[in-house]
Design a protein around this motif. Sequence first.
Motif, PDB file in Angstrom:
ATOM      1  N   PRO A 394       0.815  -1.224   0.000  1.00 38.98           N
ATOM      2  CA  PRO A 394       0.000   0.000   0.000  1.00 38.98           C
ATOM      3  C   PRO A 394       0.842   1.265   0.000  1.00 38.98           C
ATOM      4  N   GLY A 395       2.039   1.186   0.588  1.00 33.33           N
ATOM      5  CA  GLY A 395       2.907   2.360   0.590  1.00 33.33           C
ATOM      6  C   GLY A 395       3.504   2.681  -0.766  1.00 33.33           C
ATOM      7  N   ASP A 396       3.432   1.722  -1.705  1.00 36.82           N
ATOM      8  CA  ASP A 396       3.958   1.953  -3.054  1.00 36.82           C
ATOM      9  C   ASP A 396       2.957   2.672  -3.954  1.00 36.82           C
ATOM     10  N   LEU A 397       1.711   2.742  -3.525  1.00 39.02           N
ATOM     11  CA  LEU A 397       0.661   3.307  -4.370  1.00 39.02           C
ATOM     12  C   LEU A 397       0.458   4.788  -4.057  1.00 39.02           C
ATOM     13  N   PRO A 398       0.136   5.603  -5.055  1.00 38.52           N
ATOM     14  CA  PRO A 398      -0.043   5.238  -6.474  1.00 38.52           C
ATOM     15  C   PRO A 398       1.275   4.832  -7.117  1.00 38.52           C
ATOM     16  N   TYR A 399       1.128   3.958  -8.128  1.00 36.31           N
ATOM     17  CA  TYR A 399       2.304   3.348  -8.749  1.00 36.31           C
ATOM     18  C   TYR A 399       2.069   3.204 -10.245  1.00 36.31           C
TER      19      TYR A 399
END
Length: 766
Positions: A394-399
């Motif tokens: 979730p920490g990579d989004l938005p991706y």
Amino acid sequence: MGEPYVGARTPRREDARLLTGRGRYVGAVRLPGTVHAYVVRSPIAHGRLLGCDAKAAWAVEGVLDVITPQDAPDLRLPCVHLSPGQQMSSYRVLDDAVRYAGQPLAVVVARTPEAARDAAELVDLSLDELPAVVGTERAMRDGAPLLHPEWGTNVLTDFTMGDEDCAGFVEGAAHVVELTFTMGRVSPYPMEPRGVVASYADDELTVHISSQAPHHVREHLAGAFGLDQDRVRVISRDTGGGFGGKEHVYPDEALICLASMRLGRPVSWSESPGDRLVATLPARAATHRARLALDGDGRFVALYVDVVGDIGAHPSNVGASTAAVTATLLPGPYRFDRVAVRVRGVVTNTTPTGSYRGFGQPEGSLTRERLIDEAARRLGVDRVELRLRNMLGPGDLPYSNRVYQRYDSGDYPHALRTLRDLVTPVEKADGRRRGIGYSCHVETTGLGPSKELRDTGIQAGGYEAVFLRMEQDASVVVSSGVVSIGQGIETALAQLTADRVGVPIERVRVVLGDTATTPYSSVGSIASRSLVVGGGALTRAAARLRGKLLALAAHRLEAAPGDLEIADGAVRVKGDPAASVTLRELATSAWRGWDLPDGVEPGLEVRVAYDPDAYTFAYGAHAAAVAVDPETGAVEVERYWVVNDAGVLVNPAVVEGQICGGVAQGIGQALTEEIVYTPEGQPITDYFPPTTREVPDIEVVMLETPSPLTPGGMKGVGESGTIGPPAAIANAVAAALPEIAGRVTDVPLTPSYVWSLLAGEAGQAR
């Protein structure tokens, strides 16, 4: 205040009429003086129509017209989705060049359906048969017969997406899994067949049609016949299922309109069950040559896939775009250093391929998820852990993935871990081999935005508009360009309206499916977009209408709008219910132009258009438990689990129904459904959709991560159920039969195919 409607399991309001025989289907349209049409189709797959002798047909009592290619030499329909370098942008409705068995060659119109059919059988077709080309591999060979000789090739389009240096990353990786996958050609199978009742009078064409996109149909019919668009009205009240197969106007449907224009009276036609497999556009037919590269720690380095899509005889409305969508979603919920996808669309002497629920995404998931499982098997690691090791958090989004898609929100690892905790093996001592398979996906939903559609070659807009009106009696009418195709959109729009405006849902009426009364919708109810884009427009419209109500009440009550609330049919001061004015009073005054604040126009209606800034991305994780009989190759799906996130759930019951229906279709693609052609281009019409015997109980868990893009936070769910099953079931079969796991690459996994894999004769089986 009562309980909110959004999030409630409100019973579908459309079901009352659908289940009591009051559905507004095309087959129920009865117009005075209606006559009936029958389509004459080609019995051969490739050749030329040298002549069409209709003398015997005209002799049948009741025959009114026979239309042949010479009667409509310039009648054409457009290809809306244009791929890079696409060599064809429109096609003839009636063509004397025959390119597939089932191609329309003539239409007979008579006073009764029986007379039309009898006469059609007497039309004498003089055909010069040519060698047929079936299968993309044969079509791409040197010296293969050319379907469109002016192209000099059978390749419609050939382009690459992603990273140019991907091949180098594959070659330099510690581990590479290379497999070739084949997806059988499957057919949308709506309960209501395609049908048209066309009526031409006073220079106006009115078309009742079973369609997912009435404005799309109006636009193309007006263009085909050279009519002003305000002279064409298209009505599609209730559509008994579409699944992508009704997202555009077909040649045979345009011919019914031509017949009405020639005769000046209503003409009715319905696709016969025997014609569906050759006339309604199928989908999925594709071959993927794929390589997954990993480093020594099991980290995904690169993914390269060569996608070859079977376009059929000519590009349909959507052309090769299903293969392009496959390319954009191939990375799924995982991180790769490099991704590249070559996309080719190839014409063959088969029915043109088109849209089907999932639109290229089940194919991509099958390839990616089978590669991952095979990598886990070869490396000796847990397949779920391998996925989690490479999954975006979730920490990579938005991706932004490597093929141009920007994922908006979610928690992909949480979905997979939730799924893993749900799965329970089936334990029975019956001689069958058992396995459990997993698949994960990210799916594009909310087809839009208009600029992006234009930039990717789609000749259509992606916005939706809504008309919202409160009448003098405080009832509310919402009119949208999306249509009802069984997906529950009428109920969902009513829930949104009731919640956002502040009225009982019983006081909301939803109007859909008539180009004369609903706002323009360029592409209608396709691509998991009805609630995302249509509902987004409605959310904004409701806020604007509510704001006007509060402004009117604030003027009457001498209060600030922020101090007011709407409840129990009135606008009242918060904390002082006695200081209130009823919605009926406000609405009556507004429509009469009485007691309005300065600068406020009379009436209570708004029009709002919503053009999304970007796509929304739903996601899911699927698991299947299968039992395989090694003696026969028969595969049974014994249990099935889904964890899905479609953003804010307006109606969880509708969402569950959408997912379960999609899973059933995915099981069909995985195990039983395929249109097979002989080398001469003749379709074998044995076709086996799954029944209740093949579809187990499906356990669904829904997560809810609002989209930061959509007003209201919704994402699409209409296609979610179809994307995961082929991959999950194929992985389960591979787990049950590890001795052939590396060769479980094709769907459907029919008993004969699985048995042949076990016997080492898979090539002969296909």
